[in-house]
Enzyme design. Structure first.
Site, short mmCIF file in Angstrom:
data_model
loop_
_atom_site.label_atom_id
_atom_site.label_comp_id
_atom_site.label_asym_id
_atom_site.label_seq_id
_atom_site.Cartn_x
_atom_site.Cartn_y
_atom_site.Cartn_z
N PHE A 1 1.88 -0.84 -16.19
CA PHE A 1 2.98 0.08 -16.48
C PHE A 1 4.29 -0.59 -16.09
O PHE A 1 4.50 -0.92 -14.91
CB PHE A 1 2.79 1.37 -15.68
CG PHE A 1 3.81 2.45 -15.93
CD1 PHE A 1 3.80 3.17 -17.11
CD2 PHE A 1 4.76 2.76 -14.97
CE1 PHE A 1 4.72 4.19 -17.34
CE2 PHE A 1 5.69 3.77 -15.18
CZ PHE A 1 5.66 4.48 -16.37
N LEU B 1 7.98 -0.26 -15.65
CA LEU B 1 9.19 0.55 -15.48
C LEU B 1 10.20 -0.16 -14.57
O LEU B 1 11.34 -0.37 -14.94
CB LEU B 1 8.83 1.92 -14.90
CG LEU B 1 10.02 2.81 -14.49
CD1 LEU B 1 10.89 3.14 -15.70
CD2 LEU B 1 9.53 4.09 -13.81
N THR B 2 9.75 -0.56 -13.38
CA THR B 2 10.64 -1.11 -12.37
C THR B 2 11.31 -2.40 -12.84
O THR B 2 10.68 -3.25 -13.47
CB THR B 2 9.86 -1.38 -11.07
OG1 THR B 2 9.29 -0.16 -10.61
CG2 THR B 2 10.77 -1.94 -9.99
N PRO C 1 14.82 -5.28 -11.64
CA PRO C 1 15.61 -5.71 -10.48
C PRO C 1 16.62 -4.66 -10.02
O PRO C 1 16.93 -4.58 -8.84
CB PRO C 1 16.32 -6.98 -10.99
CG PRO C 1 15.36 -7.55 -11.98
CD PRO C 1 14.76 -6.35 -12.68
N GLY D 1 -6.13 -1.27 20.86
CA GLY D 1 -5.42 -2.11 21.81
C GLY D 1 -5.22 -3.51 21.27
O GLY D 1 -4.91 -3.71 20.10
N GLY D 2 -5.43 -4.52 22.12
CA GLY D 2 -5.24 -5.90 21.69
C GLY D 2 -6.13 -6.27 20.52
O GLY D 2 -5.73 -7.05 19.63
N GLU E 1 4.73 4.86 -6.75
CA GLU E 1 4.60 6.21 -7.30
C GLU E 1 5.72 7.12 -6.79
O GLU E 1 5.57 8.34 -6.72
CB GLU E 1 3.24 6.84 -6.97
CG GLU E 1 2.05 6.07 -7.52
CD GLU E 1 1.78 6.37 -8.98
OE1 GLU E 1 2.44 7.26 -9.54
OE2 GLU E 1 0.91 5.69 -9.55
#
Length: 386
Positions: A122, A124-125, A127, A339-340, A363
């Site tokens: 898809f 769309l996006t 820059p 933890g670690g 989305e």
């Protein structure tokens, strides 16, 4: 159509078993190699996962929204890269065609999309356009029985695997915003279409995003979805379903992380007893469980309402906002409980921590969901409905 309970349960169990047996054991390998093995992809095709949202008449499973959500919850139990393999075929890459395609377009493409023979993306996006979809600058200029496309799309999921693109481009240069956009089906083999190399990402290795460049690409008028000017409607129409699907994936990942943190807390000892006995650790486990349960209830409720034909734009945005933020909190708590060890790659928790960050971005970002919800509530108030 809705499946009977026995058939639905069998499907969910098959997906659950596939995730447990085929996906979970190789999560680290997929992240290391930045690729999902072909035999796993083939297994997803055999299960019909590429076509769960495609109508049965075109070879898909034809799941309703609730059923799709239940499948997505199971797919969320493993690294998101696995779901992403089929994600565009399930959602944004196919649903514009399902909702807006004519009979010829559907017959040509949907059976191949459902089988996984054709991979979709898809576009769309750009820059300078993403959340602000109306700012799309890619141009589609009419030239007889073709359109000539020029422009660049960015961060396009599965573009390097795609055979078919749904592209948003501006056909009316004099009309600003979304009203000047149209939507096109573009084959990636079209001369003038170039796919960039996959980007290096923070997480979700094995799922790829690339630039797509159009340089005088000639696209037949017959490949337009709907009429000129319908592009913004096409884009927006797929979002309710897509947002509910992603919300379910977020919830599935959260449930996986809760299982991991709880099992670790029961085994890991400090101060002479399992850390699960310490109240501050219990608080992190409890908050995570309650939030994931709330998200599951929200998503299933919204899905059921969509299946009844109700408008769920506000609910879908609410689910996406809550579930994507929720899984981020759960992932953070999981690292804290480990933890670690949670910071070490061998345990996989840090990988999930990175993987889930994208859910708050695609989305529609959290901030876009807030705008959708806020504007929607204001409109309801003006109409005397709230």
């Amino acid at each position: 159509m809705a499946y009977d309970q026995e058939t639905r349960d069998a499907l969910i169990e098959m997906v659950r078993r596939f995730v447990d047996e085929q996906c979970k054991p190789i999560e680290g390998q997929v992240a290391e190699e930045d690729a999902v093995p072909q035999d796993v992809v083939d297994g997803m095709k055999e299960l019909g996962l590429f076509g769960i949202s495609i109508p049965e008449e075109f070879g898909g499973l034809g799941l309703n929204m609730e059923e799709e959500v239940l499948v997505a919850l199971e797919l969320g139990q493993t690294s998101p890269a696995f779901r992403s393999v089929a994600g565009t075929n399930i959602g944004i890459g196919s649903q514009g065609l399902v909702m807006w395609g004519n009979d010829e377009q559907k017959a040509q493409w949907l059976p191949k999309i459902a089988s996984g023979e054709v991979i979709t993306s898809f576009c769309l996006t750009e820059p300078e356009a993403g959340s602000d979809a109306g700012s799309v600058k890619t141009r589609a200029e009419r030239d007889g029985d073709h359109y000539i496309l020029n422009g660049t799309k960015r961060y396009i999921t599965n573009a390097n695997k795609a055979d078919l693109l749904t592209v948003m481009a501006r056909t009316d240069q004099n009309t600003p915003g979304g009203k000047g956009l149209s939507s096109f089906l573009v084959e990636t083999t079209t001369p003038g279409v170039t796919i960039g190399k996959p980007e290096k990402k923070m997480g979700q290795q094995g799922a790829h995003v690339c630039d797509v460049i159009f340089d005088n690409a000639r696209v037949p008028v017959a490949n337009r979805l709907g009429e000129e000017g319908d592009g913004f409607k096409v884009a927006m129409s797929v979002l309710d379903r897509g947002r509910l699907h992603i919300s379910a994936v977020c919830t599935g990942v959260a449930e996986r992380l809760i299982s991991e943190m709880t099992n670790y807390a029961v085994e890991r000892k400090q101060f002479g007893e399992p850390i699960a006995n310490h109240q501050l650790v219990q608080a992190m486990m409890a908050d995570s469980y309650a939030e994931a349960y709330a998200a599951r209830c929200m998503v299933l409720d919204a899905a059921q309402k969509r299946d009844r034909g109700e408008n769920v734009t506000l609910l879908a945005a609410s689910c996406k906002m809550f579930a994507s933020e929720m899984v981020g909190r759960v992932a953070d708590r999981a690292v804290q409980v480990f933890g670690g060890a949670g910071y070490i790659a061998d345990y996989g928790i840090e990988r999930f921590y990175r993987d889930v960050r994208i859910f708050r971005l695609y989305e529609g970002t959290t901030q876009i969901q807030q705008i959708v919800i806020g504007r929607g509530l204001a409109k309801l108030a003006k109409d005397g409905q709230i």
